[in-house]
Design an enzyme around this catalytic site. Structure first.
Site, PDB file in Angstrom:
ATOM      1  N   ASP A  62       0.858  -1.183   0.000  1.00 42.40           N
ATOM      2  CA  ASP A  62       0.000   0.000   0.000  1.00 42.40           C
ATOM      3  C   ASP A  62       0.895   1.235   0.000  1.00 42.40           C
ATOM      4  O   ASP A  62       1.709   1.432   0.912  1.00 42.40           O
ATOM      5  CB  ASP A  62      -0.896  -0.022   1.247  1.00 42.40           C
ATOM      6  CG  ASP A  62      -1.989   1.030   1.194  1.00 42.40           C
ATOM      7  OD1 ASP A  62      -2.176   1.656   0.133  1.00 42.40           O
ATOM      8  OD2 ASP A  62      -2.670   1.236   2.219  1.00 42.40           O
TER       9      ASP A  62
ATOM     10  N   ASP B 229      -3.127   2.509  -5.945  1.00 36.25           N
ATOM     11  CA  ASP B 229      -1.989   2.572  -5.017  1.00 36.25           C
ATOM     12  C   ASP B 229      -1.820   1.334  -4.141  1.00 36.25           C
ATOM     13  O   ASP B 229      -1.109   1.379  -3.137  1.00 36.25           O
ATOM     14  CB  ASP B 229      -2.107   3.802  -4.119  1.00 36.25           C
ATOM     15  CG  ASP B 229      -3.345   3.795  -3.243  1.00 36.25           C
ATOM     16  OD1 ASP B 229      -4.243   2.967  -3.491  1.00 36.25           O
ATOM     17  OD2 ASP B 229      -3.418   4.618  -2.319  1.00 36.25           O
ATOM     18  N   GLU B 230      -2.438   0.215  -4.509  1.00 34.67           N
ATOM     19  CA  GLU B 230      -2.240  -0.989  -3.706  1.00 34.67           C
ATOM     20  C   GLU B 230      -2.339  -2.240  -4.562  1.00 34.67           C
ATOM     21  O   GLU B 230      -3.013  -2.268  -5.593  1.00 34.67           O
ATOM     22  CB  GLU B 230      -3.217  -1.053  -2.538  1.00 34.67           C
ATOM     23  CG  GLU B 230      -4.667  -1.116  -2.928  1.00 34.67           C
ATOM     24  CD  GLU B 230      -5.574  -1.251  -1.720  1.00 34.67           C
ATOM     25  OE1 GLU B 230      -5.285  -2.074  -0.825  1.00 34.67           O
ATOM     26  OE2 GLU B 230      -6.599  -0.543  -1.673  1.00 34.67           O
TER      27      GLU B 230
END
Length: 362
Positions: free
Chosen positions: A14, A112-113
């Site tokens: 993350d 974003d992960e």
């Protein structure tokens, strides 16, 4: 020999405060300042919400999804920036390409992960820890950004672990440590347990993951149905979901929150036309045709409704999006002022490479 499912090791990566971190990377003079990415606060009267913020801004109580007006009141001296999605998507693509190199299986779940399955090549947590450190180092070296990683036997524990020691964190949860790690946590740490579920659990005397794990599953089923079983399993660290590539796109949509509530029919039509154009452009880029058009409306008092209409055949016609959304809108005209409008398309069909848009010839 491949390791058994129980021995598989999953990583969840993350990025730390992704949007604001990318902005600070591009503008080093912002380092150390409270940075808020979202809509324009307009001196405290702006509409919309915070997309993300730097850790310096979080010290003032600001967090994602907070109304931008409240964020301004909490820290009027913060640096407020508009969302620059093209910049973030470019950074995300480069980061995900770095991560893929280290994965036996890879699943990006947002900008974003991502999840990484390394069970086919690594079966011990010492090696997994070294690999996680290597991934963090490479992301930092090549993109100048930090991330947090959770290493665990499955996806849910890895995701919880990645959030355990932010920013720039690395948390390892071995199989023998699952209960010691999970049970003291608040139930809100379990994905899917949100603001609606938490009060009900609290009424049942359940506040920690350990209390949820030891609760009679029949009581949970009586209150939550099938989700009661899911919660009970996750609380006990049981998650059989595999890491796999992201599923095919199922919908394309966009929406707009207005600075001033709309009521004029001409302004509403202009907004729907603009939204339809944006959806159409996305269809062109992703090479889909659609069968269903959806409309989302939100009144000034936050009442929210969706409507949909399915066409006789799949199409790529931009005018069909506009006309159908305007037709669906007729139900709501004259019934109040609108805070938000959204247009989308579903029932998507991927175009064959041999199929061509009419627009390709225009």
């Amino acid at each position: 020999m491949k390791s058994s499912p129980r021995e598989r090791i999953t990583l969840h990566l993350d990025m730390d405060s992704f949007y604001s971190s990318v902005e600070v990377r591009e503008r080093p003079e912002l380092k150390g300042l409270p940075v808020v990415v979202g809509s324009d606060p307009k001196g405290g009267s702006g509409r919309g919400v915070v997309s993300t913020c730097s850790y310096e801004a979080r010290e003032f109580g600001i967090h994602s999804a907070m109304p931008i007006s409240k964020a301004y009141r909490l820290c009027p001296d913060a640096v407020f920036l508009q969302v620059n999605m093209n910049l973030y998507k470019d950074a995300s693509e480069k980061i995900m390409n770095i991560i893929r190199i280290f994965a036996d299986k890879f699943q990006q779940v947002s900008v974003d992960e991502a999840y990484i399955d390394i069970g086919d090549s690594i079966s011990d947590y010492e090696s997994a820890t070294l690999l996680a450190r290597k991934i963090k180092s490479e992301v930092k070296r090549l993109q100048g950004l930090t991330c947090s990683i959770g290493v665990a036997p499955n996806k849910v524990i890895a995701k919880i672990a990645s959030d355990f020691n932010k920013p720039d964190g690395l948390t390892i949860v071995r199989p023998e440590d699952i209960q010691d790690f999970l049970f003291p946590l608040h139930v809100s740490k379990i994905p899917g347990i949100g603001k609606k579920t938490q009060p009900i659990l609290q009424e049942m005397g359940i506040e920690t993951v350990g209390q949820l794990a030891s609760c009679d599953v029949q009581l949970l089923i009586a209150r939550f149905g099938k989700f009661g079983v899911v919660m009970h399993q996750l609380a006990n660290g049981v998650d059989m979901r595999e890491v796999k590539e992201r599923e095919e796109v199922k919908s394309i949509s966009t929406e707009d929150t207005f600075d001033e509530d709309l009521s004029d029919a001409e302004d509403i039509e202009k907004s729907l036309t603009s939204l339809s154009e944006k959806v159409y452009v996305s269809l062109l880029k992703k090479r889909f045709r659609f069968r269903t058009v959806t409309l989302k409306v939100r009144f000034e008092d936050f009442r929210t409704y969706t409507r949909a209409r399915t066409l006789h055949a799949a199409t790529t016609d931009k005018e069909a999006i506009r006309k159908t959304s305007c037709s669906l809108m007729e139900e709501f005209l004259g019934k109040g002022r609108f805070r938000l409008l959204g247009v989308g398309v579903t029932k998507l069909e991927k175009l064959d490479e041999r199929q061509t848009y009419l627009s390709d010839f225009l």
